[in-house]
Write an enzyme that holds these catalytic residues in place. Sequence first.
Site, PDB file in Angstrom:
ATOM      1  N   SER A   1       0.935  -1.215   0.003  1.00 46.19           N
ATOM      2  CA  SER A   1       0.063   0.133  -0.039  1.00 46.19           C
ATOM      3  C   SER A   1       0.956   1.236   0.246  1.00 46.19           C
ATOM      4  O   SER A   1       2.029   1.387   0.417  1.00 46.19           O
ATOM      5  CB  SER A   1      -0.804  -0.016   1.244  1.00 46.19           C
ATOM      6  OG  SER A   1      -0.174   0.367   2.414  1.00 46.19           O
ATOM      7  N   CYS A   2       0.173   2.339  -0.325  1.00 46.16           N
ATOM      8  CA  CYS A   2       0.822   3.760  -0.377  1.00 46.16           C
ATOM      9  C   CYS A   2       1.037   4.653   1.080  1.00 46.16           C
ATOM     10  O   CYS A   2       1.343   5.560   1.054  1.00 46.16           O
ATOM     11  CB  CYS A   2       0.193   4.414  -1.253  1.00 46.16           C
ATOM     12  SG  CYS A   2       0.225   3.888  -2.888  1.00 46.16           S
ATOM     13  N   ASP A   3       0.591   3.690   2.018  1.00 43.21           N
ATOM     14  CA  ASP A   3       0.737   4.118   3.585  1.00 43.21           C
ATOM     15  C   ASP A   3       2.085   3.977   3.933  1.00 43.21           C
ATOM     16  O   ASP A   3       2.450   2.978   3.813  1.00 43.21           O
ATOM     17  CB  ASP A   3      -0.310   3.806   4.451  1.00 43.21           C
ATOM     18  CG  ASP A   3      -0.555   4.531   5.626  1.00 43.21           C
ATOM     19  OD1 ASP A   3      -1.620   4.964   5.713  1.00 43.21           O
ATOM     20  OD2 ASP A   3       0.530   4.555   6.305  1.00 43.21           O
TER      21      ASP A   3
END
Length: 378
Positions: A329-331
């Site tokens: 994910s982009c977190d």
Amino acid sequence: MEIVPEGIKKSTWNKVLDYIAMSDEPPPYLLMDKEVIREKVGQIGRTIRNAKVFYAVKANPDIEVCRFLAEQGLGFEIASEGELRILAEIGVAPERIITSNPMKTFRFMEEAVAYGVNYFAYDTRPEVDKMARYAPGANVYVRLVVPNEGSEWPLSKKFGVEIEEAAELLIYARDKGLNPVGITFHVGSQCNNPYNWQSAVDKARELWETAAEAGIQLRMLDIGGGYPIRYTKNVVEIETIEKKIDKALRQRFAEDVEIFIEPGRAVVGDSGVFVGTVIGKTKRSGDENWLYIDVGVFNGLMESVGGIKYNYIVGARGEARSWTVCGPSCDSMDVIDKEAELPEPEVGNRILIPSAGAYTISYASEFNGFSIPKVILI
Ligand SMILES: *Cc1c(COP(=O)(O)O)cnc(C)c1O
């Protein structure tokens, strides 16, 4: 490959390799070795007299896993209507279900009572009122607070009361027409300290006597979950823990006391192997090695945030180096490990993560559009 990597049983390793070779299932997925589950089921509760085992469904609520455990004769510990519906779907009898959640939703109370569940934990007066309204006459047991030292996932602050308050709550439940039958506690999850159970049993004994003095003869002691499994470090054997618990029980309690155990992690944890893919790698800040894989904090490895350290198996043969391992994910929170030792894999290679059967899928979300890995029993 002839060499069996660290952290995985040879028989599991062979099954996993066979599955990967034979299947066209796209990774990531979670393989669960039935033989390992069966072995754990055989171990848990064996060394404690009068013990009944109730699997804590939140560890892994996959319906096929639950069905397999039901076939092995286990009972179930649940906390919600969602968990209840899974058990209802596979036809688990209500007598085999207990709920040790001290704060139940109204909806869950309604559905649990309608299904015939008749064992409920609590630790407050409003909960007694709730149970008296929805489940008059039900068997209830009070949650005692106990030391959580030495467990990687301490729980005690959220639930549990001290002896005096617990005794009052048992009396209050009786006065409200409920049937106070026992005591429960939880030493914390992944607990590597057998003395936690011993001191908890001592404390439970004290409450037992206080209740008896108030005219309440209890008959059940629920010693919760907490048995540890091996991730990267060895842990105390279940048999060793249970011998200590059994000794404490024999010293403190009469022959006919019923013992309930509610393990989650220990039942399913070490049977599970994530099969994922390396999706990227780079160096950042000069010489830091970063590895990106398709299983991360949000779709399966949530417990890494709380300090659980996993083993990673890659096919590469080179010298091991330290890696920061991240999910897809982009977190920026999606970092599973900041110092995983492994040889450098190629992008596109498989990566295996053993000991992933508990608190992985049950925590997973589809955050950022990444799917929750499928569970497959092998
Ligand atoms: C989570 C939980 C368990 C299972 O704990 P493990 O550490 O997975 O064995 C048992 N009982 C209750 C009440 C729980 O909340």
